[in-house]
Design a protein around this motif. Structure first.
Motif, PDB file in Angstrom:
ATOM      1  N   THR A 121     -12.419 -11.843 -10.796  1.00 15.26           N
ATOM      2  CA  THR A 121     -12.554 -11.269 -12.136  1.00 15.26           C
ATOM      3  C   THR A 121     -11.629 -10.062 -12.330  1.00 15.26           C
ATOM      4  O   THR A 121     -11.029  -9.881 -13.394  1.00 15.26           O
ATOM      5  CB  THR A 121     -14.015 -10.845 -12.377  1.00 15.26           C
ATOM      6  N   LEU A 122     -11.510  -9.240 -11.285  1.00 16.88           N
ATOM      7  CA  LEU A 122     -10.673  -8.041 -11.370  1.00 16.88           C
ATOM      8  C   LEU A 122      -9.204  -8.328 -11.081  1.00 16.88           C
ATOM      9  O   LEU A 122      -8.376  -7.417 -11.079  1.00 16.88           O
ATOM     10  CB  LEU A 122     -11.190  -6.965 -10.398  1.00 16.88           C
ATOM     11  N   GLY A 123      -8.883  -9.590 -10.828  1.00 16.98           N
ATOM     12  CA  GLY A 123      -7.493  -9.943 -10.568  1.00 16.98           C
ATOM     13  C   GLY A 123      -7.001  -9.479  -9.215  1.00 16.98           C
ATOM     14  O   GLY A 123      -5.810  -9.198  -9.037  1.00 16.98           O
ATOM     15  N   LEU A 124      -7.906  -9.406  -8.230  1.00 12.50           N
ATOM     16  CA  LEU A 124      -7.555  -8.867  -6.920  1.00 12.50           C
ATOM     17  C   LEU A 124      -7.245  -9.948  -5.891  1.00 12.50           C
ATOM     18  O   LEU A 124      -7.135  -9.660  -4.706  1.00 12.50           O
ATOM     19  CB  LEU A 124      -8.691  -7.984  -6.394  1.00 12.50           C
ATOM     20  N   THR A 125      -7.081 -11.196  -6.346  1.00 16.60           N
ATOM     21  CA  THR A 125      -6.755 -12.263  -5.409  1.00 16.60           C
ATOM     22  C   THR A 125      -5.266 -12.247  -5.053  1.00 16.60           C
ATOM     23  O   THR A 125      -4.819 -13.019  -4.233  1.00 16.60           O
ATOM     24  CB  THR A 125      -7.126 -13.630  -6.000  1.00 16.60           C
ATOM     25  N   ARG A 126      -4.519 -11.382  -5.698  1.00 20.00           N
ATOM     26  CA  ARG A 126      -3.117 -11.183  -5.329  1.00 20.00           C
ATOM     27  C   ARG A 126      -2.865  -9.683  -5.269  1.00 20.00           C
ATOM     28  O   ARG A 126      -3.580  -8.891  -5.878  1.00 20.00           O
ATOM     29  CB  ARG A 126      -2.179 -11.815  -6.356  1.00 20.00           C
ATOM     30  N   GLN A 127      -1.845  -9.305  -4.511  1.00 17.52           N
ATOM     31  CA  GLN A 127      -1.528  -7.889  -4.363  1.00 17.52           C
ATOM     32  C   GLN A 127      -0.798  -7.368  -5.599  1.00 17.52           C
ATOM     33  O   GLN A 127      -0.055  -8.096  -6.254  1.00 17.52           O
ATOM     34  CB  GLN A 127      -0.663  -7.652  -3.127  1.00 17.52           C
ATOM     35  N   HIS A 128      -1.018  -6.096  -5.889  1.00 12.92           N
ATOM     36  CA  HIS A 128      -0.321  -5.418  -6.968  1.00 12.92           C
ATOM     37  C   HIS A 128       0.515  -4.297  -6.354  1.00 12.92           C
ATOM     38  O   HIS A 128      -0.039  -3.333  -5.817  1.00 12.92           O
ATOM     39  CB  HIS A 128      -1.327  -4.843  -7.975  1.00 12.92           C
ATOM     40  N   ARG A 129       1.796  -4.426  -6.394  1.00 12.62           N
ATOM     41  CA  ARG A 129       2.666  -3.422  -5.784  1.00 12.62           C
ATOM     42  C   ARG A 129       2.725  -2.171  -6.650  1.00 12.62           C
ATOM     43  O   ARG A 129       2.856  -2.252  -7.868  1.00 12.62           O
ATOM     44  CB  ARG A 129       4.063  -4.011  -5.577  1.00 12.62           C
ATOM     45  N   VAL A 130       2.641  -1.028  -5.978  1.00  8.62           N
ATOM     46  CA  VAL A 130       2.493   0.256  -6.667  1.00  8.62           C
ATOM     47  C   VAL A 130       3.710   1.138  -6.435  1.00  8.62           C
ATOM     48  O   VAL A 130       4.280   1.161  -5.339  1.00  8.62           O
ATOM     49  CB  VAL A 130       1.226   0.987  -6.168  1.00  8.62           C
ATOM     50  N   ALA A 131       4.106   1.867  -7.478  1.00  8.17           N
ATOM     51  CA  ALA A 131       5.138   2.901  -7.374  1.00  8.17           C
ATOM     52  C   ALA A 131       4.521   4.229  -7.768  1.00  8.17           C
ATOM     53  O   ALA A 131       3.791   4.307  -8.756  1.00  8.17           O
ATOM     54  CB  ALA A 131       6.331   2.586  -8.278  1.00  8.17           C
ATOM     55  N   VAL A 132       4.810   5.270  -7.002  1.00  9.08           N
ATOM     56  CA  VAL A 132       4.331   6.621  -7.315  1.00  9.08           C
ATOM     57  C   VAL A 132       5.537   7.458  -7.714  1.00  9.08           C
ATOM     58  O   VAL A 132       6.523   7.525  -6.979  1.00  9.08           O
ATOM     59  CB  VAL A 132       3.626   7.267  -6.106  1.00  9.08           C
ATOM     60  N   VAL A 133       5.441   8.097  -8.861  1.00 10.56           N
ATOM     61  CA  VAL A 133       6.542   8.923  -9.365  1.00 10.56           C
ATOM     62  C   VAL A 133       6.093  10.376  -9.391  1.00 10.56           C
ATOM     63  O   VAL A 133       5.097  10.716 -10.038  1.00 10.56           O
ATOM     64  CB  VAL A 133       6.973   8.480 -10.774  1.00 10.56           C
ATOM     65  N   GLY A 134       6.834  11.221  -8.693  1.00 10.33           N
ATOM     66  CA  GLY A 134       6.489  12.636  -8.589  1.00 10.33           C
ATOM     67  C   GLY A 134       5.848  12.900  -7.243  1.00 10.33           C
ATOM     68  O   GLY A 134       4.641  12.743  -7.085  1.00 10.33           O
ATOM     69  N   ILE A 135       6.661  13.279  -6.245  1.00 11.45           N
ATOM     70  CA  ILE A 135       6.139  13.447  -4.892  1.00 11.45           C
ATOM     71  C   ILE A 135       5.877  14.930  -4.610  1.00 11.45           C
ATOM     72  O   ILE A 135       6.447  15.536  -3.707  1.00 11.45           O
ATOM     73  CB  ILE A 135       7.104  12.840  -3.839  1.00 11.45           C
ATOM     74  N   GLY A 136       5.040  15.525  -5.474  1.00 12.23           N
ATOM     75  CA  GLY A 136       4.546  16.870  -5.218  1.00 12.23           C
ATOM     76  C   GLY A 136       3.290  16.760  -4.365  1.00 12.23           C
ATOM     77  O   GLY A 136       3.122  15.795  -3.614  1.00 12.23           O
ATOM     78  N   ASN A 137       2.402  17.730  -4.486  1.00 13.58           N
ATOM     79  CA  ASN A 137       1.180  17.701  -3.684  1.00 13.58           C
ATOM     80  C   ASN A 137       0.343  16.462  -3.960  1.00 13.58           C
ATOM     81  O   ASN A 137      -0.097  15.768  -3.034  1.00 13.58           O
ATOM     82  CB  ASN A 137       0.352  18.965  -3.927  1.00 13.58           C
ATOM     83  N   LEU A 138       0.122  16.159  -5.249  1.00 16.08           N
ATOM     84  CA  LEU A 138      -0.690  15.006  -5.610  1.00 16.08           C
ATOM     85  C   LEU A 138       0.015  13.707  -5.242  1.00 16.08           C
ATOM     86  O   LEU A 138      -0.577  12.811  -4.624  1.00 16.08           O
ATOM     87  CB  LEU A 138      -1.010  15.028  -7.104  1.00 16.08           C
ATOM     88  N   GLY A 139       1.280  13.583  -5.626  1.00 23.51           N
ATOM     89  CA  GLY A 139       2.023  12.366  -5.332  1.00 23.51           C
ATOM     90  C   GLY A 139       2.141  12.108  -3.840  1.00 23.51           C
ATOM     91  O   GLY A 139       2.055  10.966  -3.385  1.00 23.51           O
ATOM     92  N   HIS A 140       2.335  13.168  -3.080  1.00 23.85           N
ATOM     93  CA  HIS A 140       2.441  13.048  -1.630  1.00 23.85           C
ATOM     94  C   HIS A 140       1.126  12.523  -1.052  1.00 23.85           C
ATOM     95  O   HIS A 140       1.122  11.649  -0.170  1.00 23.85           O
ATOM     96  CB  HIS A 140       2.786  14.410  -1.026  1.00 23.85           C
ATOM     97  N   ALA A 141       0.013  13.039  -1.558  1.00 20.59           N
ATOM     98  CA  ALA A 141      -1.302  12.590  -1.088  1.00 20.59           C
ATOM     99  C   ALA A 141      -1.542  11.126  -1.446  1.00 20.59           C
ATOM    100  O   ALA A 141      -2.058  10.346  -0.634  1.00 20.59           O
ATOM    101  CB  ALA A 141      -2.399  13.470  -1.683  1.00 20.59           C
ATOM    102  N   LEU A 142      -1.148  10.731  -2.657  1.00 26.49           N
ATOM    103  CA  LEU A 142      -1.322   9.345  -3.078  1.00 26.49           C
ATOM    104  C   LEU A 142      -0.463   8.404  -2.240  1.00 26.49           C
ATOM    105  O   LEU A 142      -0.897   7.310  -1.861  1.00 26.49           O
ATOM    106  CB  LEU A 142      -0.966   9.203  -4.561  1.00 26.49           C
TER     107      LEU A 142
END
Length: 278
Positions: A121-142
């Protein structure tokens, strides 16, 4: 969290979100989303609408069920699952009815079966590739958060404008320049972009993500993004969430002074997007 689905006009998005508030957010027609099903599934099930509040709760159910499965659990009653999720059992049963799961009287739900139904239902039967923009404190943690890959959200691209960061691996992924967002996202088939930049850069970053084929954006910048109709945006404003929690604390304190006992200051407040810590 606040959802913003494909609105070029920020004011229109705000008006639409506001219209969801009412006596029963679970039945608000503007909050309904189509169920995600596999190819070849029943066409009727494919178009069945699920209230957005129920979708959010299903993600919580999935987390709890996955933990139960890891501990060897095979079945769970609606009372057990609802208590762990912090909802009443009637609401849980209604949520699960949207995905065609009704359980067995006297037995409950099979954990693995229910996990599979919710994941589809949540569409999790396939992977979703993620990009993080902004590698400050928050972005680095993510970028370093190990929980994403295990739940089907591997971080495949990182972007920043700081020359000292370009080319440096964070969480095993080299940081690319903001100018390369469209090309890199297209090449790596990024489907979800996370914006953790200062507010002034957020719209430019959003436009580049969209140009790279990204259809879903998680926005931590305190701005309303303008996006095409086909792009889904969810806004996370931690300051707003803290203010909401402050309201609940103050409300409880006021009621305590007045001799009242209030278990839920605003019934259904969680349905309106209050983020609960995981």
């Amino acid at each position: 969290m606040v959802a913003q689905r494909g609105r070029r006009n920020g004011a229109a998005a705000h008006k639409r979100t506001g219209s969801r508030r009412g006596p029963d957010a679970d039945n608000a027609p503007t909050a309904e989303l189509p169920a995600v099903t596999e190819n070849g599934a029943d066409p009727e099930a494919r178009v069945k609408a699920i209230p957005e509040a129920a979708v959010a709760r299903m993600a919580v159910y999935l987390r709890i069920l996955s933990a139960m499965a890891e501990q060897g659990g095979t079945t769970v009653s609606s009372e057990e699952l609802s208590a762990a999720a912090g909802v009443n059992s009637a609401k849980l049963r209604k949520d699960l009815s949207y995905i065609g799961s009704y359980g067995t009287r006297g037995v409950g739900y099979e954990v693995q079966v229910l996990i599979g139904q919710i994941e589809r239902t949540l569409g999790l039967t396939r992977q979703h590739r993620v990009a993080v923009v902004g590698i400050g404190n928050l972005g680095h943690a993510l970028a370093n958060y190990g929980g994403f890959p295990g739940r089907g959200f591997p971080v495949e691209a990182l972007f920043d404008i700081d020359p000292d960061l370009i080319g440096v691996p964070v969480g095993g992924v080299p940081v690319s320049h903001l100018d390369d967002i469209p090309v890199v996202c297209a090449e790596r088939q990024i489907s979800i972009g996370v914006i953790a930049t200062p507010p002034a850069a957020a719209q430019t970053v959003c436009d580049r993500l969209v140009a790279g084929g990204v259809q879903c954006i998680l926005n931590f910048a305190p701005v309303v993004l303008q996006v095409p109709e086909h792009v889904e945006v969810r806004k996370v404003d931690l300051a707003v969430e803290l203010q909401i929690l402050s309201f609940h604390v103050a409300r409880r304190a006021d009621n305590k002074v007045n001799g009242q006992v209030v278990e839920d200051p605003i019934p259904g407040a969680a349905d309106e997007g209050v983020v609960m810590p995981s």
